[in-house]
Design a protein around this motif. Structure first.
Motif, PDB file in Angstrom:
ATOM      1  N   HIS A  10     -18.912   0.421  23.305  1.00 35.37           N
ATOM      2  CA  HIS A  10     -17.460   0.393  23.139  1.00 35.37           C
ATOM      3  C   HIS A  10     -17.096  -0.333  21.858  1.00 35.37           C
ATOM      4  N   ALA A  11     -17.720  -1.475  21.627  1.00 32.44           N
ATOM      5  CA  ALA A  11     -17.432  -2.251  20.421  1.00 32.44           C
ATOM      6  C   ALA A  11     -17.808  -1.469  19.173  1.00 32.44           C
ATOM      7  N   SER A  12     -18.961  -0.809  19.205  1.00 34.06           N
ATOM      8  CA  SER A  12     -19.412  -0.042  18.044  1.00 34.06           C
ATOM      9  C   SER A  12     -18.435   1.081  17.706  1.00 34.06           C
ATOM     10  N   ARG A  13     -17.981   1.801  18.738  1.00 34.99           N
ATOM     11  CA  ARG A  13     -17.011   2.879  18.515  1.00 34.99           C
ATOM     12  C   ARG A  13     -15.703   2.317  17.975  1.00 34.99           C
ATOM     13  N   ALA A  14     -15.277   1.192  18.519  1.00 38.99           N
ATOM     14  CA  ALA A  14     -14.021   0.579  18.072  1.00 38.99           C
ATOM     15  C   ALA A  14     -14.109   0.169  16.612  1.00 38.99           C
ATOM     16  N   TYR A  15     -15.216  -0.473  16.222  1.00 38.69           N
ATOM     17  CA  TYR A  15     -15.360  -0.904  14.843  1.00 38.69           C
ATOM     18  C   TYR A  15     -15.320   0.290  13.890  1.00 38.69           C
ATOM     19  N   THR A  16     -16.024   1.362  14.261  1.00 37.57           N
ATOM     20  CA  THR A  16     -16.060   2.552  13.413  1.00 37.57           C
ATOM     21  C   THR A  16     -14.683   3.185  13.290  1.00 37.57           C
ATOM     22  N   ARG A  17     -13.993   3.306  14.416  1.00 41.85           N
ATOM     23  CA  ARG A  17     -12.691   3.974  14.429  1.00 41.85           C
ATOM     24  C   ARG A  17     -11.631   3.148  13.688  1.00 41.85           C
ATOM     25  N   THR A  18     -11.577   1.874  13.968  1.00 45.49           N
ATOM     26  CA  THR A  18     -10.556   1.054  13.314  1.00 45.49           C
ATOM     27  C   THR A  18     -10.796   0.994  11.810  1.00 45.49           C
ATOM     28  N   ARG A  19     -12.039   0.898  11.403  1.00 45.79           N
ATOM     29  CA  ARG A  19     -12.321   0.844   9.965  1.00 45.79           C
ATOM     30  C   ARG A  19     -11.959   2.150   9.283  1.00 45.79           C
ATOM     31  N   GLU A  20     -12.333   3.267   9.895  1.00 43.66           N
ATOM     32  CA  GLU A  20     -12.059   4.570   9.300  1.00 43.66           C
ATOM     33  C   GLU A  20     -10.552   4.791   9.126  1.00 43.66           C
ATOM     34  N   LEU A  21      -9.784   4.549  10.197  1.00 47.76           N
ATOM     35  CA  LEU A  21      -8.344   4.786  10.125  1.00 47.76           C
ATOM     36  C   LEU A  21      -7.646   3.785   9.211  1.00 47.76           C
ATOM     37  N   THR A  22      -8.122   2.545   9.214  1.00 52.95           N
ATOM     38  CA  THR A  22      -7.525   1.540   8.333  1.00 52.95           C
ATOM     39  C   THR A  22      -7.815   1.858   6.874  1.00 52.95           C
ATOM     40  N   GLU A  23      -9.032   2.312   6.587  1.00 53.71           N
ATOM     41  CA  GLU A  23      -9.351   2.713   5.216  1.00 53.71           C
ATOM     42  C   GLU A  23      -8.483   3.895   4.787  1.00 53.71           C
ATOM     43  N   ASN A  24      -8.290   4.859   5.691  1.00 57.29           N
ATOM     44  CA  ASN A  24      -7.398   5.985   5.385  1.00 57.29           C
ATOM     45  C   ASN A  24      -6.003   5.474   5.040  1.00 57.29           C
ATOM     46  N   TRP A  25      -5.518   4.562   5.856  1.00 61.55           N
ATOM     47  CA  TRP A  25      -4.171   4.008   5.664  1.00 61.55           C
ATOM     48  C   TRP A  25      -4.044   3.307   4.307  1.00 61.55           C
ATOM     49  N   VAL A  26      -5.028   2.477   3.981  1.00 62.73           N
ATOM     50  CA  VAL A  26      -4.976   1.744   2.721  1.00 62.73           C
ATOM     51  C   VAL A  26      -5.058   2.701   1.531  1.00 62.73           C
ATOM     52  N   LYS A  27      -6.043   3.592   1.560  1.00 61.05           N
ATOM     53  CA  LYS A  27      -6.279   4.468   0.405  1.00 61.05           C
ATOM     54  C   LYS A  27      -5.244   5.589   0.295  1.00 61.05           C
ATOM     55  N   TRP A  29      -2.322   5.995   1.909  1.00 62.66           N
ATOM     56  CA  TRP A  29      -0.903   5.695   2.095  1.00 62.66           C
ATOM     57  C   TRP A  29      -0.459   4.539   1.187  1.00 62.66           C
ATOM     58  N   ILE A  30      -1.018   3.359   1.413  1.00 67.98           N
ATOM     59  CA  ILE A  30      -0.588   2.180   0.658  1.00 67.98           C
ATOM     60  C   ILE A  30      -0.861   2.340  -0.836  1.00 67.98           C
ATOM     61  N   VAL A  31      -2.086   2.740  -1.186  1.00 69.06           N
ATOM     62  CA  VAL A  31      -2.449   2.860  -2.600  1.00 69.06           C
ATOM     63  C   VAL A  31      -1.867   4.128  -3.211  1.00 69.06           C
ATOM     64  N   ARG A  32      -2.032   5.252  -2.532  1.00 66.32           N
ATOM     65  CA  ARG A  32      -1.566   6.517  -3.105  1.00 66.32           C
ATOM     66  C   ARG A  32      -0.066   6.515  -3.369  1.00 66.32           C
ATOM     67  N   SER A 182      10.556   1.706   7.002  1.00 60.15           N
ATOM     68  CA  SER A 182       9.693   1.034   7.971  1.00 60.15           C
ATOM     69  C   SER A 182       8.231   1.460   7.827  1.00 60.15           C
ATOM     70  N   PHE A 183       8.004   2.638   7.253  1.00 62.91           N
ATOM     71  CA  PHE A 183       6.627   3.110   7.112  1.00 62.91           C
ATOM     72  C   PHE A 183       5.875   2.398   5.995  1.00 62.91           C
ATOM     73  N   ALA A 184       6.562   1.516   5.269  1.00 65.82           N
ATOM     74  CA  ALA A 184       5.869   0.648   4.318  1.00 65.82           C
ATOM     75  C   ALA A 184       5.111  -0.453   5.034  1.00 65.82           C
ATOM     76  N   ILE A 185       5.495  -0.751   6.294  1.00 70.32           N
ATOM     77  CA  ILE A 185       4.838  -1.826   7.045  1.00 70.32           C
ATOM     78  C   ILE A 185       4.215  -1.295   8.343  1.00 70.32           C
ATOM     79  N   ARG A 186       4.028   0.022   8.421  1.00 71.84           N
ATOM     80  CA  ARG A 186       3.380   0.615   9.600  1.00 71.84           C
ATOM     81  C   ARG A 186       1.912   0.874   9.316  1.00 71.84           C
ATOM     82  N   HIS A 244      -0.323  12.191   8.464  1.00 69.53           N
ATOM     83  CA  HIS A 244      -1.288  12.977   7.684  1.00 69.53           C
ATOM     84  C   HIS A 244      -2.202  12.062   6.892  1.00 69.53           C
ATOM     85  N   ALA A 245      -1.625  11.024   6.285  1.00 68.39           N
ATOM     86  CA  ALA A 245      -2.420  10.099   5.488  1.00 68.39           C
ATOM     87  C   ALA A 245      -3.428   9.329   6.339  1.00 68.39           C
TER      88      ALA A 245
END
Length: 251
Positions: A10-27, A29-32, A182-186, A244-245
């Protein structure tokens, strides 16, 4: 209070999923969309940004994980202070990449995103809960004598710039009340951004943050324009563009 048990898988799946989606969000959405001028330089420097996953189900567990991340940042701060002192006193040049024995460890980041995977719990379900919880985190920064060194910024899947716009449908919100800004802080998960005040000051003094006080207004204008264009193209507005991002859903 003992930490809520989690299986390794469970922890392994969580780490993979949270990192993947957070990286998507940063790259994507936030950066793009250039919502934070601080983000891209962090991504461009190796090991500068750390994405840490917390499986906390209560405030005590989160505080434990928060302290771990604060300690890593403290190690980086202390290392840089020692290095600067040595260069000042001895005029030593950089020795390059360093090791734990007296050099820079790759696990000592410049900035950290502490991401709470609350997929299986009701913990931090609303942005208001995250704000209330952050008071304990701020208290630790004060007690650890890090005021003036570290600060935190909060992001949440249901974040709004006005808590009065929160409502109570199945997702704890009403789409008609969500302002595009609000999507600047989502973020895809409740997220605590730990950043160093020296980096903020360096950005302001170096011109990276031109008129930083105008960043919220600029973001609001950017997202309002996106909302109009997306709805005009029948793409569902800024909310669908955010999805989408982060989740690669169609915009």
């Amino acid at each position: 209070m003992p930490r809520t048990p989690r299986t390794f898988s469970h922890a392994s799946r969580a780490y993979t999923r949270t990192r993947e989606l957070t990286e998507n969000w940063v790259k994507n959405w936030i950066v793009r969309e250039n919502l934070c001028p601080f983000a891209k330089p962090l991504l461009d420097r190796p090991n500068a940004l750390r994405i840490a996953t917390s499986l906390a189900a209560n405030n005590q567990e989160l505080l434990t994980d928060f302290k771990t991340e604060v300690n890593l940042l403290k190690m980086r701060i202390a290392f840089e202070e020692r290095s600067n002192l040595m260069r000042t006193n001895m005029r030593m040049e950089d020795q390059g990449q360093e090791t734990v024995s007296g050099h820079l460890c790759p696990e000592w980041p410049e900035s950290t995103l502490l991401v709470v995977d609350n997929s299986d719990t009701d913990y931090l379900h609303t942005f208001h809960e995250l704000i209330l919880t952050s008071y304990d985190l701020q208290k630790h920064i004060l007690e650890d004598e890090l005021l003036g060194h570290l600060q935190i910024v909060l992001f949440h899947p249901n974040a709004t710039h006005s808590l009065y716009s929160e409502s109570s449908n199945d997702n704890g919100e009403s789409e008609t009340l969500i302002a595009p800004k609000s999507f600047a802080i989502r973020s895809p998960f409740p997220t605590i951004h730990l950043l160093r005040e020296k980096d903020i000051m360096a950005g302001v003094q170096g011109g990276l943050y031109k008129q930083p006080e105008l960043i919220p207004a600029r973001n609001a204008a950017t997202l309002e324009k996106m909302e109009e264009e997306a709805r005009g193209d029948n793409r569902g507005g800024v909310q669908m563009c955010w999805k989408h991002a982060v989740f690669n859903e169609e915009c």
